[in-house]
Write a protein that holds these residues in place. Structure first.
Motif, PDB file in Angstrom:
ATOM      1  N   VAL A  50      -3.937 -21.314   8.700  1.00 29.33           N
ATOM      2  CA  VAL A  50      -3.243 -22.191   7.757  1.00 29.33           C
ATOM      3  C   VAL A  50      -2.239 -23.065   8.517  1.00 29.33           C
ATOM      4  O   VAL A  50      -1.403 -22.555   9.266  1.00 29.33           O
ATOM      5  CB  VAL A  50      -2.519 -21.354   6.681  1.00 29.33           C
ATOM      6  N   PRO A  51      -2.328 -24.410   8.349  1.00 24.69           N
ATOM      7  CA  PRO A  51      -1.384 -25.280   9.052  1.00 24.69           C
ATOM      8  C   PRO A  51       0.062 -24.949   8.671  1.00 24.69           C
ATOM      9  O   PRO A  51       0.354 -24.628   7.520  1.00 24.69           O
ATOM     10  CB  PRO A  51      -1.760 -26.684   8.550  1.00 24.69           C
ATOM     11  N   SER A  52       0.951 -24.986   9.652  1.00 21.88           N
ATOM     12  CA  SER A  52       2.358 -24.663   9.402  1.00 21.88           C
ATOM     13  C   SER A  52       3.214 -25.393  10.423  1.00 21.88           C
ATOM     14  O   SER A  52       2.726 -25.787  11.479  1.00 21.88           O
ATOM     15  CB  SER A  52       2.585 -23.149   9.512  1.00 21.88           C
ATOM     16  N   GLU A  53       4.511 -25.549  10.080  1.00 26.15           N
ATOM     17  CA  GLU A  53       5.453 -26.178  11.005  1.00 26.15           C
ATOM     18  C   GLU A  53       5.492 -25.424  12.328  1.00 26.15           C
ATOM     19  O   GLU A  53       5.454 -25.987  13.395  1.00 26.15           O
ATOM     20  CB  GLU A  53       6.864 -26.150  10.406  1.00 26.15           C
ATOM     21  N   GLU A  54       5.586 -24.113  12.189  1.00 32.72           N
ATOM     22  CA  GLU A  54       5.669 -23.299  13.394  1.00 32.72           C
ATOM     23  C   GLU A  54       5.087 -21.912  13.139  1.00 32.72           C
ATOM     24  O   GLU A  54       4.788 -21.558  12.002  1.00 32.72           O
ATOM     25  CB  GLU A  54       7.114 -23.184  13.869  1.00 32.72           C
ATOM     26  N   ILE A  55       4.942 -21.158  14.205  1.00 31.65           N
ATOM     27  CA  ILE A  55       4.443 -19.785  14.102  1.00 31.65           C
ATOM     28  C   ILE A  55       5.610 -18.851  14.400  1.00 31.65           C
ATOM     29  O   ILE A  55       6.307 -19.050  15.394  1.00 31.65           O
ATOM     30  CB  ILE A  55       3.298 -19.557  15.116  1.00 31.65           C
ATOM     31  N   PRO A  56       5.859 -17.855  13.537  1.00 34.54           N
ATOM     32  CA  PRO A  56       6.978 -16.948  13.834  1.00 34.54           C
ATOM     33  C   PRO A  56       6.755 -16.251  15.176  1.00 34.54           C
ATOM     34  O   PRO A  56       5.601 -16.020  15.552  1.00 34.54           O
ATOM     35  CB  PRO A  56       6.960 -15.944  12.679  1.00 34.54           C
ATOM     36  N   SER A  57       7.844 -15.931  15.868  1.00 33.57           N
ATOM     37  CA  SER A  57       7.635 -15.216  17.126  1.00 33.57           C
ATOM     38  C   SER A  57       7.287 -13.758  16.826  1.00 33.57           C
ATOM     39  O   SER A  57       7.644 -13.222  15.778  1.00 33.57           O
ATOM     40  CB  SER A  57       8.860 -15.328  18.031  1.00 33.57           C
ATOM     41  N   ILE A  58       6.559 -13.157  17.736  1.00 30.49           N
ATOM     42  CA  ILE A  58       6.089 -11.786  17.542  1.00 30.49           C
ATOM     43  C   ILE A  58       7.286 -10.835  17.539  1.00 30.49           C
ATOM     44  O   ILE A  58       8.087 -10.845  18.472  1.00 30.49           O
ATOM     45  CB  ILE A  58       5.081 -11.411  18.645  1.00 30.49           C
ATOM     46  N   PRO A  59       7.437 -10.032  16.471  1.00 28.53           N
ATOM     47  CA  PRO A  59       8.586  -9.118  16.411  1.00 28.53           C
ATOM     48  C   PRO A  59       8.511  -8.045  17.505  1.00 28.53           C
ATOM     49  O   PRO A  59       7.479  -7.911  18.163  1.00 28.53           O
ATOM     50  CB  PRO A  59       8.465  -8.463  15.034  1.00 28.53           C
ATOM     51  N   ASP A  60       9.564  -7.320  17.644  1.00 28.08           N
ATOM     52  CA  ASP A  60       9.571  -6.171  18.535  1.00 28.08           C
ATOM     53  C   ASP A  60       8.415  -5.246  18.141  1.00 28.08           C
ATOM     54  O   ASP A  60       8.179  -5.003  16.960  1.00 28.08           O
ATOM     55  CB  ASP A  60      10.927  -5.456  18.377  1.00 28.08           C
ATOM     56  N   ALA A  61       7.715  -4.752  19.148  1.00 28.18           N
ATOM     57  CA  ALA A  61       6.478  -3.997  18.893  1.00 28.18           C
ATOM     58  C   ALA A  61       6.648  -2.842  17.905  1.00 28.18           C
ATOM     59  O   ALA A  61       5.753  -2.543  17.116  1.00 28.18           O
ATOM     60  CB  ALA A  61       5.916  -3.474  20.218  1.00 28.18           C
TER      61      ALA A  61
END
Ligand SMILES: C[S@@+](CC[C@H](N)C(=O)[O-])C[C@H]1O[C@@H](n2cnc3c(N)ncnc32)[C@H](O)[C@@H]1O
Ligand SMILES: [Zn+2]
Lengths: 226, 126
Positions: free
Chosen positions: A127-138
């Motif tokens: 899905v197109p989006s402004e940005e991609i959230p960064s991957i949280p702490d594992a």
């Protein structure tokens, strides 16, 4: 009609719930199975390595293993989301006697030895989006970013898929095939043209296409010829 | 993680791509579990061709199994005993906990609760 695997105890706040895109994969594999596409391709007797990237609930991998769609296959799945991986293994074990499945927590196919994969499947976050959230702490498994990461694909929804397309030549074995899903807003005709002009050793074609409400989905086959 | 998977994973760090030390990873402090599974002779034979034998021997020995022949057996001298041993090693042996270390960059990957993690910290991610 081939039966659809049952997914028990799916936590939809943490793991992608099977949707039209997932079912398009099942319908495509059922169709290819009826045409005996995979048995015709595999007349020799070597094992096949199948990798599903981003397996989520595990429905697609379980479906192809349960119905023995790809002969002599060992199924690897990768996902960045640990809850998705556990759900995938549970779905697999709940639905099939087949035990040839293993799950890796990994970005795309980054930890898989090069040029080994015979069949790669990816229903990506598109899905197109402004940005991609960064991957949280594992270990932060209740972070809501995990479900967002199942959906959003940045600019044109193509950020993650483009990363995969760039390394496809290194991942697939010769004659290996990748099945990747796109939506209309990914501008897939342009993406495919660009890919074909860069990677002349690939054949690319659309295997199945469907309008789902306001969304239009397509799965392409990328076959590495040499 | 099933033993057989150790034959198909490598270090995920970009600068290790294609380096000799990035495969096989070195397995340390592993806790194993045997999960009985139906023996499928045809499947094990179909798998033989796909295995990197020296990596298999190396990892097996790191896990305490020194019974694997050092050379890959040819289809002619393979027998049921060996196929059953391979079945048990490749498909029934689960690594439940442990570490995998890259010889090239020394990065340590962990296996927890049966699942190996190759997610990299942001400064190593591509
Ligand atoms: C659209 S969902 C598809 C889930 C499942 N395959 C299905 O069809 O229902 C996308 C999946 O990809 C995973 N994912 C997102 N980014 C990824 C990445 N960089 N590497 C591996 N998996 C990723 C998500 O966690 C999610 O499970
Ligand atoms: Zn390394």
């Amino acid at each position: 009609m081939l039966s659809t695997p049952i997914v028990k105890d799916l936590d939809i706040d943490k793991v992608y719930e099977p949707a039209e895109d997932t079912f398009l994969f099942l319908d495509m594999f059922e169709q290819l199975h009826e045409e005996q596409y995979f048995t015709n391709l595999n007349s020799n007797s070597t094992a096949n390595f199948v990798l599903e990237i981003g397996s989520g609930s595990g429905l697609i991998t379980t479906f192809i293993a349960e119905h023995n769609i790809i002969p002599r296959s060992y199924n690897l799945v990768s996902d960045i989301n640990i809850v998705a991986l556990r759900t995938t293994l549970n779905t697999f074990n709940d639905n099939t006697e087949n035990t040839n499945c293993d799950a890796l927590r990994c970005n795309l196919a980054d930890s898989i030895r090069l040029n080994q994969i015979n069949y790669l499947l990816f229903n990506p976050p598109y899905v197109p989006s402004e940005e991609i959230p960064s991957i949280p702490d594992a270990d932060d498994i209740s972070n809501t970013a995990w479900v967002d990461l199942a959906l959003v694909g940045g600019n044109d929804g193509m950020l993650i898929t483009n990363n995969l397309l760039n390394s496809l030549n290194n991942i697939l074995a010769i004659n290996g095939e990748a099945y990747i899903l796109f939506c209309a807003r990914n501008k897939h005709p342009q993406v495919v043209e660009k890919f074909k002009s860069k990677w002349t050793n690939f054949q690319v074609n659309c295997v199945i296409q469907r309008k789902c409400g306001w969304e239009e989905l397509a799965i392409y086959r990328f076959k590495k010829m040499s | 993680m099933k033993f057989i998977t150790s034959n198909f994973v490598r270090c995920a760090v970009k600068s290790c791509d294609g380096t000799e030390g990035s495969f096989p990873l070195n397995f340390q402090d592993c806790k194993l579990q045997l999960e009985e599974q139906e023996f499928n002779e045809e499947f094990i034979i179909s798998m033989l061709e796909r295995l990197d034998w020296s990596a298999l021997v190396k990892v097996a020995s790191q896990l305490g199994n020194n019974a694997i022949p050092p050379q890959k057996p040819s289809l002619d001298d393979i027998n049921e005993v060996l196929l059953k041993d391979l079945h048990s090693l490749l498909l029934e042996t689960q690594i439940i906990e442990g570490k995998m270390i890259c010889d090239n960059c020394q990065h340590v990957y962990y296996i927890k609760d049966g699942i190996a993690s190759f997610l990299l910290p942001p400064h190593l991610a591509k």
